[in-house]
Scaffold this motif. Structure first.
Motif, PDB file in Angstrom:
ATOM      1  N   HIS A   1       2.965  -4.521   3.075  1.00 32.85           N
ATOM      2  CA  HIS A   1       1.603  -4.177   2.688  1.00 32.85           C
ATOM      3  C   HIS A   1       0.868  -5.437   2.257  1.00 32.85           C
ATOM      4  CE1 HIS A   1       3.292  -0.140   2.657  1.00 32.85           C
ATOM      5  NE2 HIS A   1       4.188  -0.543   1.780  1.00 32.85           N
ATOM      6  N   LYS A   2      -0.432  -5.394   2.393  1.00 33.51           N
ATOM      7  CA  LYS A   2      -1.247  -6.512   1.957  1.00 33.51           C
ATOM      8  C   LYS A   2      -1.214  -6.618   0.432  1.00 33.51           C
ATOM      9  CE  LYS A   2      -4.480  -6.286   5.863  1.00 33.51           C
ATOM     10  NZ  LYS A   2      -5.906  -6.122   6.257  1.00 33.51           N
ATOM     11  N   PRO A   3      -1.378  -7.818  -0.093  1.00 32.00           N
ATOM     12  CA  PRO A   3      -1.371  -7.965  -1.559  1.00 32.00           C
ATOM     13  C   PRO A   3      -2.495  -7.163  -2.209  1.00 32.00           C
ATOM     14  CG  PRO A   3      -1.168 -10.098  -0.460  1.00 32.00           C
ATOM     15  CD  PRO A   3      -1.517  -9.103   0.607  1.00 32.00           C
ATOM     16  N   ASN A   4      -2.203  -6.642  -3.400  1.00 32.46           N
ATOM     17  CA  ASN A   4      -3.185  -5.899  -4.197  1.00 32.46           C
ATOM     18  C   ASN A   4      -3.803  -4.732  -3.427  1.00 32.46           C
ATOM     19  OD1 ASN A   4      -2.835  -7.643  -6.410  1.00 32.46           O
ATOM     20  ND2 ASN A   4      -4.327  -9.085  -5.582  1.00 32.46           N
ATOM     21  N   THR A   5      -2.957  -4.015  -2.704  1.00 35.45           N
ATOM     22  CA  THR A   5      -3.424  -2.812  -2.019  1.00 35.45           C
ATOM     23  C   THR A   5      -2.494  -1.658  -2.365  1.00 35.45           C
ATOM     24  OG1 THR A   5      -2.141  -3.307  -0.018  1.00 35.45           O
ATOM     25  CG2 THR A   5      -4.426  -4.085  -0.094  1.00 35.45           C
ATOM     26  N   LEU A   6      -3.038  -0.458  -2.312  1.00 33.83           N
ATOM     27  CA  LEU A   6      -2.278   0.762  -2.517  1.00 33.83           C
ATOM     28  C   LEU A   6      -2.786   1.784  -1.516  1.00 33.83           C
ATOM     29  CD1 LEU A   6      -0.204   2.395  -4.117  1.00 33.83           C
ATOM     30  CD2 LEU A   6      -2.018   3.017  -5.723  1.00 33.83           C
ATOM     31  N   PHE A   7      -1.928   2.214  -0.586  1.00 32.82           N
ATOM     32  CA  PHE A   7      -2.334   3.071   0.524  1.00 32.82           C
ATOM     33  C   PHE A   7      -3.457   2.417   1.332  1.00 32.82           C
ATOM     34  CE2 PHE A   7      -0.568   6.347  -2.384  1.00 32.82           C
ATOM     35  CZ  PHE A   7       0.410   6.857  -1.528  1.00 32.82           C
ATOM     36  N   GLY A   8      -3.412   1.092   1.428  1.00 33.73           N
ATOM     37  CA  GLY A   8      -4.419   0.367   2.185  1.00 33.73           C
ATOM     38  C   GLY A   8      -5.719   0.130   1.445  1.00 33.73           C
ATOM     39  N   ILE A   9      -5.824   0.592   0.212  1.00 38.09           N
ATOM     40  CA  ILE A   9      -7.039   0.433  -0.589  1.00 38.09           C
ATOM     41  C   ILE A   9      -6.849  -0.743  -1.539  1.00 38.09           C
ATOM     42  CG2 ILE A   9      -8.619   1.543  -2.221  1.00 38.09           C
ATOM     43  CD1 ILE A   9      -7.641   4.229  -1.123  1.00 38.09           C
ATOM     44  N   HIS A  10      -7.833  -1.610  -1.604  1.00 40.38           N
ATOM     45  CA  HIS A  10      -7.738  -2.780  -2.470  1.00 40.38           C
ATOM     46  C   HIS A  10      -7.848  -2.366  -3.941  1.00 40.38           C
ATOM     47  CE1 HIS A  10      -8.106  -6.971  -3.734  1.00 40.38           C
ATOM     48  NE2 HIS A  10      -9.097  -6.584  -4.528  1.00 40.38           N
ATOM     49  N   VAL A  11      -6.932  -2.881  -4.760  1.00 42.65           N
ATOM     50  CA  VAL A  11      -6.933  -2.607  -6.193  1.00 42.65           C
ATOM     51  C   VAL A  11      -6.778  -3.931  -6.934  1.00 42.65           C
ATOM     52  CG1 VAL A  11      -6.016  -0.267  -5.992  1.00 42.65           C
ATOM     53  CG2 VAL A  11      -4.438  -2.193  -6.166  1.00 42.65           C
ATOM     54  N   GLN A  12      -7.273  -3.955  -8.151  1.00 45.80           N
ATOM     55  CA  GLN A  12      -7.176  -5.171  -8.951  1.00 45.80           C
ATOM     56  C   GLN A  12      -5.751  -5.396  -9.454  1.00 45.80           C
ATOM     57  OE1 GLN A  12      -9.491  -7.473  -9.481  1.00 45.80           O
ATOM     58  NE2 GLN A  12     -11.045  -6.356  -8.296  1.00 45.80           N
ATOM     59  N   ASP A  13      -5.117  -4.341  -9.914  1.00 44.14           N
ATOM     60  CA  ASP A  13      -3.771  -4.430 -10.473  1.00 44.14           C
ATOM     61  C   ASP A  13      -2.939  -3.312  -9.859  1.00 44.14           C
ATOM     62  OD1 ASP A  13      -1.427  -4.422 -11.963  1.00 44.14           O
ATOM     63  OD2 ASP A  13      -2.428  -4.808 -13.867  1.00 44.14           O
ATOM     64  N   ARG A  14      -2.061  -3.673  -8.928  1.00 47.99           N
ATOM     65  CA  ARG A  14      -1.304  -2.661  -8.199  1.00 47.99           C
ATOM     66  C   ARG A  14      -0.408  -1.852  -9.131  1.00 47.99           C
ATOM     67  NH1 ARG A  14       2.598  -4.450  -3.377  1.00 47.99           N
ATOM     68  NH2 ARG A  14       0.620  -4.860  -2.336  1.00 47.99           N
ATOM     69  N   GLU A  15       0.270  -2.510 -10.066  1.00 48.77           N
ATOM     70  CA  GLU A  15       1.190  -1.796 -10.945  1.00 48.77           C
ATOM     71  C   GLU A  15       0.452  -0.794 -11.818  1.00 48.77           C
ATOM     72  OE1 GLU A  15       4.826  -2.778 -14.098  1.00 48.77           O
ATOM     73  OE2 GLU A  15       3.834  -4.379 -12.983  1.00 48.77           O
ATOM     74  N   ALA A  16      -0.711  -1.198 -12.364  1.00 50.92           N
ATOM     75  CA  ALA A  16      -1.499  -0.268 -13.172  1.00 50.92           C
ATOM     76  C   ALA A  16      -2.052   0.867 -12.318  1.00 50.92           C
ATOM     77  CB  ALA A  16      -2.636  -1.017 -13.862  1.00 50.92           C
ATOM     78  N   ALA A  17      -2.471   0.546 -11.088  1.00 47.25           N
ATOM     79  CA  ALA A  17      -2.991   1.585 -10.195  1.00 47.25           C
ATOM     80  C   ALA A  17      -1.897   2.581  -9.827  1.00 47.25           C
ATOM     81  CB  ALA A  17      -3.569   0.943  -8.938  1.00 47.25           C
ATOM     82  N   LEU A  18      -0.673   2.105  -9.638  1.00 48.38           N
ATOM     83  CA  LEU A  18       0.439   3.004  -9.337  1.00 48.38           C
ATOM     84  C   LEU A  18       0.705   3.960 -10.491  1.00 48.38           C
ATOM     85  CD1 LEU A  18       3.127   0.847  -7.475  1.00 48.38           C
ATOM     86  CD2 LEU A  18       2.158   3.017  -6.707  1.00 48.38           C
ATOM     87  N   LYS A  19       0.684   3.434 -11.711  1.00 49.09           N
ATOM     88  CA  LYS A  19       0.914   4.297 -12.870  1.00 49.09           C
ATOM     89  C   LYS A  19      -0.163   5.376 -12.966  1.00 49.09           C
ATOM     90  CE  LYS A  19       3.427   0.967 -15.710  1.00 49.09           C
ATOM     91  NZ  LYS A  19       3.443   0.181 -16.963  1.00 49.09           N
ATOM     92  N   ARG A  20      -1.412   5.005 -12.736  1.00 51.00           N
ATOM     93  CA  ARG A  20      -2.490   5.999 -12.778  1.00 51.00           C
ATOM     94  C   ARG A  20      -2.315   7.031 -11.662  1.00 51.00           C
ATOM     95  NH1 ARG A  20      -5.695   1.359 -14.190  1.00 51.00           N
ATOM     96  NH2 ARG A  20      -6.230   1.062 -11.982  1.00 51.00           N
ATOM     97  N   PHE A  21      -1.915   6.559 -10.480  1.00 49.98           N
ATOM     98  CA  PHE A  21      -1.727   7.484  -9.356  1.00 49.98           C
ATOM     99  C   PHE A  21      -0.639   8.502  -9.674  1.00 49.98           C
ATOM    100  CE2 PHE A  21       0.943   8.510  -5.684  1.00 49.98           C
ATOM    101  CZ  PHE A  21       0.037   9.222  -4.900  1.00 49.98           C
ATOM    102  N   PHE A  22       0.521   8.026 -10.127  1.00 52.26           N
ATOM    103  CA  PHE A  22       1.636   8.932 -10.388  1.00 52.26           C
ATOM    104  C   PHE A  22       1.333   9.878 -11.550  1.00 52.26           C
ATOM    105  CE2 PHE A  22       4.263   5.772  -8.071  1.00 52.26           C
ATOM    106  CZ  PHE A  22       4.844   6.640  -7.169  1.00 52.26           C
ATOM    107  N   PHE A  23       0.486   9.466 -12.463  1.00 55.32           N
ATOM    108  CA  PHE A  23       0.136  10.341 -13.580  1.00 55.32           C
ATOM    109  C   PHE A  23      -0.903  11.378 -13.180  1.00 55.32           C
ATOM    110  CE2 PHE A  23      -2.275  11.317 -17.484  1.00 55.32           C
ATOM    111  CZ  PHE A  23      -1.234  11.824 -18.260  1.00 55.32           C
ATOM    112  N   LEU A  24      -1.862  11.013 -12.324  1.00 59.50           N
ATOM    113  CA  LEU A  24      -2.958  11.917 -11.977  1.00 59.50           C
ATOM    114  C   LEU A  24      -2.674  12.764 -10.743  1.00 59.50           C
ATOM    115  CD1 LEU A  24      -5.977   9.506 -12.627  1.00 59.50           C
ATOM    116  CD2 LEU A  24      -5.113  11.324 -14.110  1.00 59.50           C
ATOM    117  N   TRP A  25      -1.797  12.281  -9.851  1.00 62.09           N
ATOM    118  CA  TRP A  25      -1.518  13.025  -8.630  1.00 62.09           C
ATOM    119  C   TRP A  25      -1.026  14.448  -8.893  1.00 62.09           C
ATOM    120  CZ3 TRP A  25      -2.930  12.772  -3.815  1.00 62.09           C
ATOM    121  CH2 TRP A  25      -2.187  13.374  -2.814  1.00 62.09           C
TER     122      TRP A  25
END
Length: 719
Positions: free
Chosen positions: A279-303
């Motif tokens: 995957h490209k750096p700083n992306t999640l599901f192909g979407i650009h994010v500032q902080d991948r690790e923080a975005a992952l935590k938010r995803f797993f909590f809100l999904w």
């Protein structure tokens, strides 16, 4: 036993591949360290007259008699070996100290490898002997005739505690042997992941190459140790670095038939089989994010919020014969999406129980129940059951509050030493107390582990009075948040009770439907409410099902509080002393117990494995096997978890918990602390404070078992 002075006891050099032969053609026996010959000095003299034999056997009185008779402590045989060498390699501490006191030279070289006594001891991992020799003037810069220093020789044995000791003595972590190998390369080749991790955290040069152009990654691939390869990739090793023959790690793995470990490690670290990023750096599901690790935590909590909603909607919108399979498909499909998101997770974190996913399932369920209570149940039942609604609001709000507290605040982390000097002082203190071992010293945090503490791999910190790591709150449960955790599950239990009562009342107060409902399986009494307000009833049923594990967990916690035990102590009280039971029945018990408490079906997944555990003064030296029909019956009925907890885990009747002051006093101690139970725990040093037999203690600083009698502290002058 000790090596023969006349034989070669030095490790061999790595095989140099100057020809075009592939690494696969290398004889692995040539790359392995040669074993020491188990032999002693030749039997020329009687034991009482042979200083070498006396030193080897550690006969302090015999040695003293010979030394008093005029024999030199610095005596050397024809190969230059001294009695100090024999005492050191056989771990004879008293003999080593006596010889040093009598003038033995700690830097004397001898034997075929021309090594010092400290080097002999280092090859066997005798860290107390090495420390004693270093304190008496042993030179850390010396090398043997193969060019290996103390750090290299200690790496051959894989003793992490000794490596930590030597690094704190100032030995450069990247010191080279004559072929240009660093200790990191040796650890990677030998397959010691703990040593590799420690060297990397110490700052070892991951890009260093030897004379053949091999990096540490090349040498890890020789043996194909997955954990070593994964750790090197995690720290950014060059995946395409060629050796002198132009062979990259991928080529070496193919020629040595270690591709499976190589590919698995690449996948774990987010690379394809060719070593390119998936995957490209700083992306999640192909979407650009500032902080991948923080975005992952938010995803797993809100999904799970959406997952629970769609699951219930499937039940609402379709007939039962369509709703059931469609709900399963939707929930399973969304869970599959969540598992696919693990591809973007950091190495070592690609597991659902290591994410806020379970915490999100609980919070998502609570969110939709709260919405339906506010908009459907409360307006319909307020005048009929005002107190039930009030109590539900109190306990529902308390449950959410304490859940947030457990997630967000310090569970009681033990403070790490602030620098190398402080770390060295901790090591010196433990060596002086003869407690420099893996139960008293945490290699990851470089600190002395208090009683009842444990290093949590999920939080990467040592936690005072560690209970367990709970994925439902995505945090450890320790001394600082254990009371809040209990109030969380207690509020949840009572809240579910009032929810069920209000939902049943809501069903009774609903007006009759305009058209008769079509009921396929249920009677009209149950079918009519589902027909009129299906979302409320389905989400309430799903929420009420949580009462099963909550009730069991609450009972377990009540028993443990009364007995002054933690979950770890109750479930694994003797496992960390070598009493592992590998039968299927023990695996079933462990799976059930850990699933109830932690949401994982193994002690390792629940961070309850015995590694990095602080000393337990109540640990058993033997375990009791509960065999026979009674044990099978308990397992069949599913009550073995409760029986095991009530019976004290794996402890024997002869054991005594030094932290227990009686049921009443234990309960009072549990609710005593540095802050009220309803308030967030204090941070910093006070976060580990608690009470024991009515006395305020800091569990981050307690290293000796308390002296209690009859529920009271025993004074220093009492017998």
């Amino acid at each position: 036993m000790a090596p023969n002075p006349g034989s070669s006891s030095k490790p061999p050099m790595f095989v140099s591949q100057k020809s075009s032969a592939a690494p696969a053609s290398v004889d692995m026996e040539q790359v392995e360290l040669r074993d020491m010959i188990a032999a002693g000095p030749p039997p020329e003299l009687a034991l009482k007259d042979d200083i070498m034999k006396l030193a080897m056997h550690g006969d302090e009185f015999g040695l003293r008699a010979l030394l008093d008779s005029g024999v030199s402590a610095d005596f050397r045989d024809a190969d230059g070996i001294t009695p100090l060498h024999w005492a050191a390699i056989n771990n004879r501490y008293a003999a080593v100290r006596l010889l040093l006191d009598e003038g033995a030279d700690p830097n004397a070289h001898g034997g075929d490898s021309d090594a010092t006594a400290a080097m002999w001891a280092a090859q066997r991992g005798h860290h107390y002997i090495v420390h004693l020799l270093l304190s008496r003037g042993a030179d850390t810069s010396m090398v043997d005739d193969s060019g290996y220093n103390l750090l290299h020789l200690a790496t051959f044995d894989g003793n992490v505690l000794l490596l930590v000791l030597l690094l704190h003595q100032g030995i450069p972590v990247d010191s080279l042997d004559p072929q240009g190998h660093t200790s990191l390369m040796w650890a990677a080749y030998k397959g010691y992941p703990a040593c590799v991790d420690m060297f990397l955290r110490w700052g070892a040069d991951i890009r260093a190459v030897d004379e053949q152009g091999f990096t540490a990654l090349h040498w890890a691939l020789v043996r194909g140790n997955y954990t070593c390869i994964e750790k090197l990739l995690e720290y950014g090793v060059d995946r395409f670095a060629p050796n002198n023959e132009g062979k990259t790690p991928s080529v070496v793995a193919g020629e040595l038939k270690t591709e499976k470990a190589w590919w698995d490690a690449l996948e774990e670290c987010g690379f394809d089989r060719n070593g390119h990023p998936l995957h490209k750096p700083n992306t999640l599901f192909g979407i650009h994010v500032q902080d991948r690790e923080a975005a992952l935590k938010r995803f797993f909590f809100l999904w799970p919020f959406l997952q629970v909603f769609l699951f219930v909607q499937c039940c609402v919108c379709f007939e039962w014969f369509i709703a059931v399979p469609s709900a399963i498909v939707v929930a399973g499909g969304m869970h599959w999406v969540a598992t696919r998101a693990l591809q973007w997770a950091p190495p070592g974190q690609k597991a659902i129980h290591r994410t806020p996913y379970l915490a999100g399932i609980f919070t998502g369920t609570a969110f939709w129940i709260g919405i339906r209570w506010m908009w459907a149940i409360l307006p319909n039942t307020f005048w009929s059951a005002p107190f039930s609604n009030l109590f539900f609001f109190i306990f529902f709000g308390g449950c959410l509050y304490f859940h947030a507290i457990c997630m967000a605040y310090d569970p009681g982390f033990v403070a790490k030493p602030s620098g190398l000097n402080e770390q060295k002082q901790v090591i010196e203190e433990l060596l002086g107390l003869w407690k420099y071992d893996d139960q008293n010293f945490c290699v990851q945090c470089m600190l002395r582990m208090p009683l009842r503490s444990k290093h949590c791999k999920r939080c990467n910190r040592c936690v005072a009075k560690h209970d367990h790591h709970c994925p439902w709150v995505f945090n450890c449960i320790g001394i600082a948040n254990h009371r809040q955790f209990f109030l969380y599950i207690f509020s949840l239990e009572i809240g579910i009770f009032f929810l069920v009562r209000l939902v049943l009342l809501h069903a009774q107060l609903l007006p009759p439907p305009d058209t008769p409902p079509i009921c396929a399986l249920l009677s009209e009494v149950f079918c009519a409410p589902l027909w009129q307000d299906p979302f409320t009833f389905y989400i309430s049923i799903w929420g009420s099902l949580q009462a099963t594990w909550v009730t069991m967990l609450l009972c377990v916690q009540l028993i443990q509080i009364a007995k002054a035990q933690t979950t770890y102590e109750s479930m694994t009280s003797s496992k960390h002393h070598g009493h592992h039971h590998h039968g299927s029945r023990d695996k079933i018990t462990t799976a059930l117990a850990t699933a109830i408490t932690t949401g994982s079906t193994s002690t390792s997944g629940a961070a309850l494995d015995p590694s990095a555990r602080g000393p337990d003064p109540a640990a058993s030296i033997s375990s009791r096997m509960d065999e026979g029909w009674w044990r099978k019956t308990k397992q069949l009925l599913g009550v073995d978890v409760f029986w095991r907890t009530a019976g004290g885990g794996q402890q024997t009747h002869s054991e005594k918990n030094p932290f227990s002051a009686g049921i009443v006093r234990n309960c009072k101690d549990f609710w005593g602390g540095a802050a009220p139970a309803w308030r967030p725990p204090l941070e910093g040093g006070l976060s580990a404070e608690g009470e024991l037999a009515g006395r305020r203690i800091n569990y981050a600083n307690i290293y000796e078992a308390p002296r209690l009698r009859g529920g009271r502290w025993v004074g220093e002058g009492e017998v």
